[in-house]
Design an enzyme around this catalytic site. Structure first.
Site, PDB file in Angstrom:
ATOM      1  N   ALA A 201      -1.245  -2.459   1.216  1.00  0.00           N
ATOM      2  CA  ALA A 201       0.045  -2.211   1.852  1.00  0.00           C
ATOM      3  C   ALA A 201       1.152  -2.290   0.814  1.00  0.00           C
ATOM      4  O   ALA A 201       1.039  -2.984  -0.194  1.00  0.00           O
ATOM      5  CB  ALA A 201       0.295  -3.241   2.960  1.00  0.00           C
ATOM      6  N   ASP A 202       2.218  -1.551   1.078  1.00  0.00           N
ATOM      7  CA  ASP A 202       3.409  -1.630   0.244  1.00  0.00           C
ATOM      8  C   ASP A 202       4.614  -1.693   1.167  1.00  0.00           C
ATOM      9  O   ASP A 202       4.811  -0.796   1.999  1.00  0.00           O
ATOM     10  CB  ASP A 202       3.496  -0.420  -0.692  1.00  0.00           C
TER      11      ASP A 202
END
Length: 197
Positions: free
Chosen positions: A69-70
């Site tokens: 995830a970012d």
């Protein structure tokens, strides 16, 4: 249960994933280095970073599901990442004070067995309280904002700064659990089993 690998060293993401599936996963931080790619829109940039993190970690495993995830704050079409220094944290908080903005997470789940790659975006709208310079300085002195996107932690002392949100609270912390749960279930993971090990 299939092997699940979290492609992040973030203690917050680790705790959130544990909340969803227990201790039934490995942590393998990605060594992918993020670049700005100025030709990409903010959402496209976050998605690229998320995908590349997953792909880098996937090289170290033969099977399983890699989760990456970012997360970043989007304000005036600009992504605000982790400030890193007290000075930058104060500037970010002054910018966000009394404002409405979005926290966006690009979430990627890479299935090493099938080769299928799923990337989705989660967006949560945040209304930040109007803060005085004294409040901002006092909050920055706690050290909490320095490694948080947008220079605040809604799950920590920063909760006192967040007037309201619209959307997934866990997305603000860094891992949208509702969306992730849906993706994992489509991949054949039953997150409601008593013992997933």
């Amino acid at each position: 249960m299939r092997q699940i690998i979290l492609a992040s060293a973030s203690p917050r993401r680790k705790e959130l994933l544990k909340q969803l599936i227990g201790n039934n996963f490995l942590v393998h931080a990605s060594s992918y280095r993020e670049y700005p790619y100025p030709d990409l829109r903010p959402e496209e940039l976050l998605t690229k970073h998320s995908i590349e993190k997953a792909r880098e970690v996937a090289k170290h495993f033969d099977s399983g599901l890699v989760i990456s995830a970012d997360t970043s704050v989007l304000f005036n079409r600009e992504l605000l990442g982790k400030p890193g220094t007290p000075e930058k944290a104060e500037k970010m908080l002054e910018m966000l004070s009394g404002q409405k903005f979005r926290v966006i997470t690009a979430l990627t789940v890479l299935d090493l067995n099938s080769g299928k790659e799923t990337s989705e975006l989660e967006s949560t709208t945040v209304w930040m309280d109007k803060m005085s310079k004294e409040q901002i300085s006092a909050y920055v002195r706690t050290g909490e904002p320095l490694d948080k996107a947008g220079a605040f932690a809604a799950q920590g002392k920063g909760a006192a700064l967040v007037e309201k949100i619209e959307g997934d609270f866990f997305n603000i912390v860094g891992l949208p659990l509702f969306r992730l749960g849906k993706i994992l279930q489509r991949a054949g993971v039953c997150i409601f089993e008593k013992d997933l090990s």
